[in-house]
Write a protein that holds these residues in place. Sequence first.
Motif, PDB file in Angstrom:
ATOM      1  N   THR A 176      -2.584   0.107  -4.108  1.00 23.95           N
ATOM      2  CA  THR A 176      -2.473  -1.063  -3.185  1.00 23.95           C
ATOM      3  C   THR A 176      -1.806  -2.187  -3.800  1.00 23.95           C
ATOM      4  O   THR A 176      -1.780  -3.078  -3.039  1.00 23.95           O
ATOM      5  CB  THR A 176      -4.010  -1.692  -2.849  1.00 23.95           C
ATOM      6  OG1 THR A 176      -4.592  -1.914  -4.358  1.00 23.95           O
ATOM      7  CG2 THR A 176      -4.748  -0.410  -2.149  1.00 23.95           C
TER       8      THR A 176
ATOM      9  N   PHE B 110      -4.764   5.003   3.401  1.00 24.65           N
ATOM     10  CA  PHE B 110      -4.682   4.190   1.942  1.00 24.65           C
ATOM     11  C   PHE B 110      -6.137   3.939   1.339  1.00 24.65           C
ATOM     12  O   PHE B 110      -6.251   3.441   0.425  1.00 24.65           O
ATOM     13  CB  PHE B 110      -3.977   2.919   2.072  1.00 24.65           C
ATOM     14  CG  PHE B 110      -2.624   3.138   2.591  1.00 24.65           C
ATOM     15  CD1 PHE B 110      -1.655   3.656   1.943  1.00 24.65           C
ATOM     16  CD2 PHE B 110      -2.363   2.777   3.923  1.00 24.65           C
ATOM     17  CE1 PHE B 110      -0.418   3.692   2.546  1.00 24.65           C
ATOM     18  CE2 PHE B 110      -1.174   2.863   4.621  1.00 24.65           C
ATOM     19  CZ  PHE B 110      -0.007   3.339   3.967  1.00 24.65           C
TER      20      PHE B 110
ATOM     21  N   ARG C  23       0.872  -1.239   0.075  1.00 28.62           N
ATOM     22  CA  ARG C  23       0.118   0.023  -0.015  1.00 28.62           C
ATOM     23  C   ARG C  23       0.955   1.446   0.002  1.00 28.62           C
ATOM     24  O   ARG C  23       1.743   1.380   0.646  1.00 28.62           O
ATOM     25  CB  ARG C  23      -1.077   0.027   1.120  1.00 28.62           C
ATOM     26  CG  ARG C  23      -1.801  -1.087   1.078  1.00 28.62           C
ATOM     27  CD  ARG C  23      -2.842  -1.135   2.467  1.00 28.62           C
ATOM     28  NE  ARG C  23      -2.097  -1.196   3.806  1.00 28.62           N
ATOM     29  CZ  ARG C  23      -2.755  -1.318   4.724  1.00 28.62           C
ATOM     30  NH1 ARG C  23      -3.590  -1.171   5.129  1.00 28.62           N
ATOM     31  NH2 ARG C  23      -1.600  -1.243   5.989  1.00 28.62           N
TER      32      ARG C  23
END
Length: 263
Positions: free
Chosen positions: A69, A240, A47
């Motif tokens: 990711t 994220f 990530r």
Amino acid sequence: MKRVFTVLFLLTAATSALAGVTYKVQSATNGLRNVTIAGTVSVDGPRMRMDVTTGDNLLFKDNSIVLSTDGGKTMTVIDPAAKTYYEIQLDQMIGAATASLQGNPMFKVAFENPTVAVNDEGAGEPIEGYRTRKSALNASYDIAIDAMGQKITSHLDMHTESWTTDQLSAEFANFLQQRSIRTGIPEIDKIIDAQSGSMKGFPLKQVSVVKVNQGGNDVTMTTVATVSNIEKKDIAASLFVAPAGYTKVDDPVSKMLKAFQTK
């Protein structure tokens, strides 16, 4: 038993403490076009997030956010001001641009006489407190263009110096430091492979000078990429996650290719 739990706690804490890394990155190019991309990168495993403070105004606007990711292979570029986002895969994007260039019967380009040499220059100076290894790459090739019968030839020379450290994992690298991207042009990919093979560990600094000679006229472009303010720390998973309610739009390169193909 209490001692066992203490050891497990310490091991878990140590693993957690080294799970993520944040740092500032800047890539500045001067010459034919002056471009600077800078921001703060946060990485935790595959990530990645980059908060872009200064963008190139092509792919990345100022104050945009880049999320990934899968280690930077696929990126979601978010524009908080416009509440929009687009997705890009650098290898596919470059491949599409190459295919568009090679598929145009009115415009032919060939890359010829490639040369590449890599030198291990031993220990480099410490950067940000990390020991480094320095390498240098020298490469060149000729470019032959045939635009509707008008032929243009040029020669490119590139000298790149890189400082990497084995004290940080290469997995912490951001999309500006990607080494696995290929163009689909064998002569150029040969140079990329040589450069990738020479860099071990995490790249802390890179200086690249490209000189293009066309018709006796020289154009020089210099790119300096640096990393600073490195911190090992826990990073919240929420950092994220893309914000909800944003509108998906076409990426800038796809827009340009579509416009190019309709002309």
